[in-house]
Design an enzyme around this catalytic site. Structure first.
Site, short mmCIF file in Angstrom:
data_model
loop_
_atom_site.label_atom_id
_atom_site.label_comp_id
_atom_site.label_asym_id
_atom_site.label_seq_id
_atom_site.Cartn_x
_atom_site.Cartn_y
_atom_site.Cartn_z
N HIS A 1 0.82 -1.21 0.00
CA HIS A 1 0.00 0.00 0.00
C HIS A 1 0.86 1.27 0.00
CE1 HIS A 1 -4.21 -1.64 1.11
NE2 HIS A 1 -3.51 -2.55 0.44
N HIS B 1 -2.23 -12.19 -2.41
CA HIS B 1 -3.27 -12.91 -1.69
C HIS B 1 -2.90 -14.36 -1.40
CE1 HIS B 1 -6.47 -9.83 -3.25
NE2 HIS B 1 -5.60 -9.31 -2.40
#
Length: 715
Positions: free
Chosen positions: A93, A261
């Site tokens: 992020h 993920h």
């Protein structure tokens, strides 16, 4: 003093008082040029991070980070005893705000520590990751920036879980103040849907430039679907656009989605409404920690972040190919998480294929997928890539490792800025490689050929400027090094006046062949020579400092498509607009000046000097306030501030300067010219340089600003 009257002058707190821009919103806000003023930097002017980080004990740092990954703290326990997922999300992020359109965002400054990024909804609980890292930052001190540590923590996390990473380069220097003037969107609220009044979309879901996320407060896309409505094929369109704006192709997009993920989990096993405010909105006793649950347990298995709940893979603390195995081999159905968010869960699954519960090792829970994950299965192109990765896990690992490296290094600029033992030797096309330039040539021989070339001063100055103006301090791309103005696509850009450019480059190519100097060096040398002649004509003998060694890139070293985003569509310094824009010309000038790393005085110096030198695009007369075109004088400022003149508009972006008494038209101008006299701050600088005793100062300061632009991007 009357009783009850506060003796303190209010306005220092953000929730009280008004800024000048609130009172006069149409005024040009120059803060973006000075947002990292040296007054905000606590380090001494002699501090050189690039030198300090070379003293870092890299092996000890990695050992400490590996140990941290499994050193679960009671105040914020690690999922399954491993902080890897949290650290990877933090690194991701931080880097994922990068966008190709203007090069802003990214991991290179440590801006995740400051608002608004530290308080974006998508960054919930990343404040905990940084606090977990604080003991390590404290230990290594000035030899390790927060920017490097934030990026490196995710890379080490992957290594600790079994991925062979591609490498890592240190060298990111911290900022000390929020980048509050970066445009993140026009919305007035977090996570506003795309049909609101300030939407970043138009037409058939066309995302405004330079934005690269679908909503204010998100890094990429909404995990629940477009505007929170699940539809994997619609989400696929958003994913493809947002990742492309981060410089990623389809294969890199699938690899990053799957690799991100493969480890960790989503958190939504609780009531989001009981969470406290984000870090910037907390009370002092919370010490900058946000999203706190003060009503019940809100950590570990009861944490709430995105609102989705669950892990993507069977073994969320190890690098494997489990993501594709579950995604492709199961049917999925929509369900709601405990926090009420839409997520996809398998229709049926063997108990042993379910991930173990974070809080109770005797329990297993369904894996989950976001709408973006389902896009990797349902979009035809993404599906083909996913199946290849599933069939070839080694290939998937390699593509992901390279994509992760690109993600975390894309905004660092040339590889020469990378520091440390793990810098890959391979030159990557997205690093815009440039070969080392020759320094063993005679500059006098070059100048001799330039003097007899028949080129005008304006032609030499314009070519040097157009080559240099591509530089962006945001991601360290562009600039004179590489002389890519010779190559596609730059050689045909409208703003570079291709016919004039071809004429000049033909001369420089012959000079390069005869002297051994690179064309990149010749471009700058010729521009400098023309300026020296212009200064001499004004009565000032100056010698512009020149550093040789720029190289000439080749087509093979250049990803032409990636350079498209650097094409100028405006240049206030040469008084040119490719077309009319919703943003005012003066705001466009300000944006370009900030990307070039200029201060407000440097910006108007370059505008004024370029005008009197006669270097406007297509020889436009606008703003050329002088009868001595080609002479480096302060005439622009003198006539702009002369009260015997008056101005009147003649079009949307054109004006006439008239004699106040006779009404005779003397010159024409654009908004970029006139804002220098109308804005109170810029006028103060203009008046300084218009003074009779500052003609020499104008010349010297112009040359200094010119040199800054010519040398930008030389590392």
């Amino acid at each position: 003093m009357s009783a009850g009257k506060c003796p303190v002058m209010h306005g220092s707190l953000t929730e009280s008082g008004k800024a000048n821009t609130d009172w006069w919103p149409k005024n040009l806000n120059l803060d973006i040029l000075h947002q990292h003023d040296e007054k905000t930097n606590p380090m001494a002017s002699s501090f050189n991070y690039a030198e300090e980080v070379k003293k870092l004990d890299y092996a000890a740092l990695k050992k400490d980070l590996v140990a941290l990954m499994t050193d679960s703290q009671s105040w914020w326990p690690a999922d399954w005893g491993h902080y890897g997922g949290l650290m990877i999300r933090m690194s991701w992020h931080s880097a994922g705000t990068y966008r190709v359109a203007d090069g802003r965002g990214g991991a290179a400054t440590g801006n995740l520590r400051f608002a608004p990024l530290n308080s974006w909804p998508d960054n919930a609980n990343l404040d905990k990751a940084r606090r977990l890292l604080w003991p390590i930052k404290k230990k290594y001190g000035n030899k390790l920036s927060w920017a490097d540590l934030i990026a490196y923590a995710g890379t080490v996390a992957y290594e600790s879980m079994g991925l062979k990473t591609f490498g890592f380069g240190f060298g990111r220097e911290d900022i000390w103040h929020p980048e509050k003037d970066i445009y993140w969107g026009a919305e007035k609220e977090w996570l506003a849907p795309s049909d609101n009044d300030n939407s970043r979309y138009s037409g058939d879901r066309d995302l405004d430039n330079p934005l690269a996320a679908v909503m204010m407060g998100l890094i990429y896309v909404n995990p629940e679907g477009v505007d929170g409505k699940p539809d994997p094929l619609k989400t696929a369109k958003d994913v493809r656009e947002t990742f492309a704006r981060m410089a990623m192709n389809d294969e890199e997009t699938v690899a990053l989605t799957a690799g991100g993920h493969t480890v960790g989990k989503c958190h939504g096993n609780g009531d989001a409404s009981v969470l406290g405010p984000e870090p910037e909105g907390t009370d002092v006793e919370d010490q900058g920690l946000g999203w706190l649950n003060k009503t019940s347990k809100g950590t570990g298995s009861k944490a709430v972040t995105s609102g989705l709940e669950g892990a993507w893979t069977t073994h969320p603390t190890q690098w494997d190919n489990g993501y594709f195995e579950l995604l492709l081999n199961h049917d999925w159905q929509l369900k709601k998480s405990p926090a009420g968010a839409w997520q996809w869960e398998p229709v049926s699954i063997n108990e042993q294929d379910k991930p173990i519960d974070v809080g109770d090792p005797k329990r297993r829970n369904n894996p989950i997928m976001t709408d973006a994950d389902m896009a990797m299965k349902m979009d035809p192109d993404y599906r083909k890539i996913s199946e290849r990765f599933y069939q070839d896990p080694a290939y998937f690992s390699e593509v992901f490792a390279r994509a992760w490296f690109k993600l975390t290094h894309r905004d660092m600029g040339p590889k020469s800025r990378y520091i440390g033992p793990d810098v890959p030797s391979e030159d990557l096309i997205w690093q815009d490689p440039v070969p080392a330039g020759n320094t063993n040539y005679n500059q006098d021989d070059v100048l001799a050929q330039i003097k007899t070339s028949g080129l005008s001063s304006a032609e030499m100055i314009c070519t040097a400027w157009d080559s240099a103006r591509t530089y962006r301090q945001s991601d360290k791309r562009g600039g004179t090094n590489g002389s890519r103005i010779r190559l596609a696509p730059q050689s045909s850009w409208q703003g570079n006046e291709p016919e004039r450019l071809a004429k000049v480059l033909a001369v420089y190519e012959k000079t390069s062949a005869a002297t051994g100097a690179s064309i990149a060096d010749i471009i700058v040398l010729a521009g400098n020579y023309a300026l020296e002649q212009a200064a001499q004509a004004a009565g000032f003998n100056i010698k512009i400092e020149f550093t040789p060694g720029r190289g000439d890139a080749t087509d093979d070293m250049t990803d032409a498509e990636s350079f498209d985003v650097l094409e100028p569509i405006h240049d206030g310094f040469r008084n040119w607009l490719k077309s009319d824009f919703a943003v005012s010309p003066e705001e466009l000038l300000l944006d370009k000046a900030q990307l070039l790393g200029l201060t407000a005085p440097e910006m108007i110096l370059l505008v004024a000097g370029m005008r009197v030198l006669g270097t406007n695009y297509d020889q436009s007369p606008h703003g050329v306030f002088t009868d001595r075109v080609g002479v480096l004088t302060n005439d622009f400022f003198v006539h702009l501030t002369d009260m015997s003149n008056s101005w009147k508009p003649t079009g949307k972006n054109t004006y006439e300067l008239c004699d106040r008494d006779s009404g005779q038209v003397k010159w024409t101008a654009t908004r970029v010219d006139l804002v220098i006299g109308s804005n109170s701050i810029l006028r103060a600088y203009a008046e300084l340089y218009a003074q009779d005793d500052n003609q020499e100062k104008f010349v010297k300061d112009f040359v200094s600003a010119w040199n800054k632009v010519m040398n930008a991007g030389i590392y």
